[in-house]
Design a protein around this motif. Structure first.
Motif, PDB file in Angstrom:
ATOM      1  N   ASP A 147       0.837  -1.196   0.000  1.00 41.15           N
ATOM      2  CA  ASP A 147       0.000   0.000   0.000  1.00 41.15           C
ATOM      3  C   ASP A 147       0.873   1.247   0.000  1.00 41.15           C
ATOM      4  N   VAL A 148       0.229   2.426   0.025  1.00 38.42           N
ATOM      5  CA  VAL A 148       0.965   3.695  -0.045  1.00 38.42           C
ATOM      6  C   VAL A 148       0.607   4.635   1.108  1.00 38.42           C
ATOM      7  N   THR A 149       0.203   4.070   2.217  1.00 39.95           N
ATOM      8  CA  THR A 149      -0.168   4.923   3.343  1.00 39.95           C
ATOM      9  C   THR A 149       1.025   5.741   3.843  1.00 39.95           C
ATOM     10  N   GLY A 150       0.730   6.915   4.397  1.00 36.89           N
ATOM     11  CA  GLY A 150       1.727   7.686   5.122  1.00 36.89           C
ATOM     12  C   GLY A 150       1.333   7.824   6.581  1.00 36.89           C
ATOM     13  N   GLU A 151       0.393   6.970   7.023  1.00 35.17           N
ATOM     14  CA  GLU A 151      -0.158   7.042   8.380  1.00 35.17           C
ATOM     15  C   GLU A 151       0.698   6.196   9.322  1.00 35.17           C
ATOM     16  N   ALA A 152       1.739   6.809   9.879  1.00 33.82           N
ATOM     17  CA  ALA A 152       2.698   6.084  10.706  1.00 33.82           C
ATOM     18  C   ALA A 152       2.050   5.350  11.886  1.00 33.82           C
ATOM     19  N   PRO A 153       1.103   5.959  12.625  1.00 32.19           N
ATOM     20  CA  PRO A 153       0.491   5.220  13.740  1.00 32.19           C
ATOM     21  C   PRO A 153      -0.241   3.966  13.278  1.00 32.19           C
ATOM     22  N   TRP A 154      -0.908   4.039  12.127  1.00 32.75           N
ATOM     23  CA  TRP A 154      -1.619   2.875  11.606  1.00 32.75           C
ATOM     24  C   TRP A 154      -0.628   1.781  11.201  1.00 32.75           C
ATOM     25  N   VAL A 155       0.482   2.165  10.569  1.00 35.04           N
ATOM     26  CA  VAL A 155       1.498   1.175  10.192  1.00 35.04           C
ATOM     27  C   VAL A 155       2.024   0.462  11.430  1.00 35.04           C
ATOM     28  N   LYS A 156       2.299   1.228  12.483  1.00 32.14           N
ATOM     29  CA  LYS A 156       2.751   0.620  13.739  1.00 32.14           C
ATOM     30  C   LYS A 156       1.740  -0.403  14.231  1.00 32.14           C
ATOM     31  N   ASP A 157       0.472  -0.054  14.191  1.00 26.35           N
ATOM     32  CA  ASP A 157      -0.588  -0.955  14.638  1.00 26.35           C
ATOM     33  C   ASP A 157      -0.628  -2.227  13.793  1.00 26.35           C
ATOM     34  N   MET A 158      -0.471  -2.076  12.474  1.00 23.75           N
ATOM     35  CA  MET A 158      -0.500  -3.230  11.585  1.00 23.75           C
ATOM     36  C   MET A 158       0.708  -4.148  11.798  1.00 23.75           C
ATOM     37  N   VAL A 159       1.871  -3.553  11.992  1.00 23.50           N
ATOM     38  CA  VAL A 159       3.074  -4.355  12.252  1.00 23.50           C
ATOM     39  C   VAL A 159       2.890  -5.164  13.534  1.00 23.50           C
ATOM     40  N   ASN A 160       2.404  -4.512  14.570  1.00 26.19           N
ATOM     41  CA  ASN A 160       2.211  -5.206  15.847  1.00 26.19           C
ATOM     42  C   ASN A 160       1.190  -6.331  15.745  1.00 26.19           C
ATOM     43  N   LYS A 161       0.151  -6.131  14.958  1.00 30.37           N
ATOM     44  CA  LYS A 161      -0.930  -7.113  14.878  1.00 30.37           C
ATOM     45  C   LYS A 161      -0.644  -8.260  13.914  1.00 30.37           C
ATOM     46  N   PHE A 162       0.055  -7.975  12.796  1.00 34.89           N
ATOM     47  CA  PHE A 162       0.059  -8.962  11.715  1.00 34.89           C
ATOM     48  C   PHE A 162       1.434  -9.447  11.264  1.00 34.89           C
ATOM     49  N   HIS A 163       2.526  -8.935  11.831  1.00 30.73           N
ATOM     50  CA  HIS A 163       3.858  -9.394  11.417  1.00 30.73           C
ATOM     51  C   HIS A 163       4.024 -10.894  11.644  1.00 30.73           C
ATOM     52  N   GLU A 164       3.717 -11.363  12.835  1.00 33.24           N
ATOM     53  CA  GLU A 164       3.907 -12.787  13.139  1.00 33.24           C
ATOM     54  C   GLU A 164       2.931 -13.657  12.351  1.00 33.24           C
ATOM     55  N   THR A 165       1.713 -13.192  12.170  1.00 31.39           N
ATOM     56  CA  THR A 165       0.741 -13.935  11.365  1.00 31.39           C
ATOM     57  C   THR A 165       1.238 -14.095   9.936  1.00 31.39           C
ATOM     58  N   ALA A 166       1.749 -13.005   9.359  1.00 31.35           N
ATOM     59  CA  ALA A 166       2.264 -13.054   7.984  1.00 31.35           C
ATOM     60  C   ALA A 166       3.443 -14.011   7.876  1.00 31.35           C
ATOM     61  N   LYS A 167       4.322 -14.016   8.866  1.00 36.06           N
ATOM     62  CA  LYS A 167       5.461 -14.944   8.849  1.00 36.06           C
ATOM     63  C   LYS A 167       4.979 -16.393   8.831  1.00 36.06           C
ATOM     64  N   SER A 168       3.911 -16.668   9.542  1.00 32.00           N
ATOM     65  CA  SER A 168       3.419 -18.046   9.629  1.00 32.00           C
ATOM     66  C   SER A 168       2.714 -18.503   8.356  1.00 32.00           C
ATOM     67  N   THR A 169       2.128 -17.571   7.602  1.00 35.84           N
ATOM     68  CA  THR A 169       1.397 -17.942   6.382  1.00 35.84           C
ATOM     69  C   THR A 169       2.205 -17.741   5.109  1.00 35.84           C
TER      70      THR A 169
END
Length: 409
Positions: free
Chosen positions: A112-134
């Motif tokens: 994506d092309v977001t510039g919303e740093a707080p949202w990116v932080k939230d997404m990294v915290n929520k989905f980094h490990e899930t993405a690694k597993s899939t």
């Protein structure tokens, strides 16, 4: 990732301003045998876009048109249909968390092309490990925020490593020149940010895998007046891209210990003519931010700006361009040796939003077809620079220019 997916790339939000520019680049420049689709809520708008795209290349098969609503069932079905999902639906905090979730949980690569740093932080915290597993690779901020700064930092650090076999300790980046106009989507995102200030974060290492032993220190003068001098670049002032760019670049550096020191620091500013104009810009930005804190102003502004999905017409884009310059520094352990300093530049002559469409499409092609995906490029929440030289080469073929020069030591 399942091999039965029908499509290689799906462009979600294709009928918006950035989405249309991305679709046009796909039609004009990507391989003609690409299996791809365009997705959105309105079948009529998708059909109109598909017809318009045919004018660019009548021999290319039209993209598949996928109508959906933003519910879990339909987003899951969409994610399972494609290898890569390009997401142009913003403001991202407001609409796109379910999109990232669907991709992360179903092993679908995402950009994506977001510039919303707080949202990116939230997404990294929520989905980094899930993405690694899939096996999913998720990349946010792959537009004007924050691809130029991230990629140029990578290019300079790799140049230092290749020539001197040392890692980079610091990069000072400057948005050296930009000519263009905001789109309605960007302005809508800015207003949404001020509607949700409680989610903001000022930690420059908020999404890094690790942090330096010592925090960054900023001079009192720069904190108050926003200006400082960058050797070999000039005077810099406060840059609106800085929060998102800084967090993305620091995540890149923490994922690439072969190129960056554990204590690596990134700084960003916007080039200005002199100290006085820099101070004026700094306080103007503060004044604008204060005005936008008032909800009646945020309610009124949309009536006088581009609506979401709209932007500068093609005939007004003559002379648009963007340039970043940076200086990367690496210390040498040998006594008497001066620091290694490399000057780098990134330039694109054209509309910054057209460049954003190019960033998206070319990153998606790497994710869809590169043999390095799943091998050298591991799954998880990554950054634009994680696609490395293969991505850089594609961008240069599309009209972007990277350059590095070793400064006199």
């Amino acid at each position: 990732m399942s091999s039965t997916r029908d499509l290689e790339i799906v462009l979600l939000g294709a009928t918006g301003y950035t989405g249309r520019l991305c679709a046009e680049h796909i039609v004009k420049s990507l391989p003609t045998n690409l299996a791809w689709g365009i997705a959105g809520r309105s079948l009529g708008k998708l059909e109109a876009l598909a017809t318009k795209l045919q004018e660019h290349d009548k021999d290319r098969k039209a993209p598949e048109q996928l109508v959906l609503q933003f519910n879990e069932k339909e987003l899951t079905a969409l994610a399972c249909k494609t290898k890569v999902l390009i997401n142009c639906v913003g403001p991202y905090r407001k609409y796109s968390t379910p999109v990232v979730k669907a991709c992360a949980e179903n092993g679908t690569h995402y950009v994506d092309v977001t510039g919303e740093a707080p949202w990116v932080k939230d997404m990294v915290n929520k989905f980094h490990e899930t993405a690694k597993s899939t096996g999913a690779i998720l990349i946010s901020a792959n537009g004007i925020e924050s691809a130029p700064a991230d990629l140029l930092t990578y290019v300079m650090a790799k140049s230092i490593k290749d020539q001197f076999d040392v890692v980079t300790d610091e990069t000072t980046m400057s948005l050296y020149h930009i000519k263009g106009k905001f789109s309605g989507g960007t302005l809508s995102t800015i207003l949404d940010f001020f509607n949700n200030l409680e989610s903001s974060s000022s930690d420059p290492y908020c999404i890094s895998l690790s942090k330096p032993a010592q925090p960054r220190s900023v001079s009192i003068f720069r904190r108050i007046f926003g200006v400082h001098y960058v050797p070999d670049i000039g005077v810099g002032t406060t840059c609106v891209c800085e929060p998102c760019d800084t967090s993305i670049v620091h995540r890149t550096s923490s994922m690439m210990p072969q190129l960056f020191s554990p204590n690596f620091r990134f700084w960003e500013s916007m080039k200005t003519r002199n100290i006085f104009t820099g101070i004026a810009v700094h306080f103007t930005l503060i004044s604008v931010a204060i005005v936008l804190l008032f909800s009646p102003v945020r309610w009124l502004l949309p009536r006088y700006i581009y609506a979401p999905g709209e932007g500068a017409p093609e005939e007004s884009k003559a002379g648009f361009s963007i340039e970043y310059r940076g200086v990367a520094t690496a210390k040498q352990d040998k006594p008497g040796k001066k620091d290694i300093r490399v000057l780098g530049s990134f330039r694109y002559d054209g509309c910054p939003y057209t460049l954003t469409g190019i960033f998206l499409a070319e990153a998606a092609m790497v994710l869809a077809r590169s043999n390095r995906v799943g091998q050298e490029i591991k799954a998880g929440y990554l950054t634009p620079a994680s696609l490395e030289d293969e991505y850089i080469e594609k961008l240069e073929n599309a009209g972007a220019h990277f350059k590095t020069t070793v400064l006199e030591q």
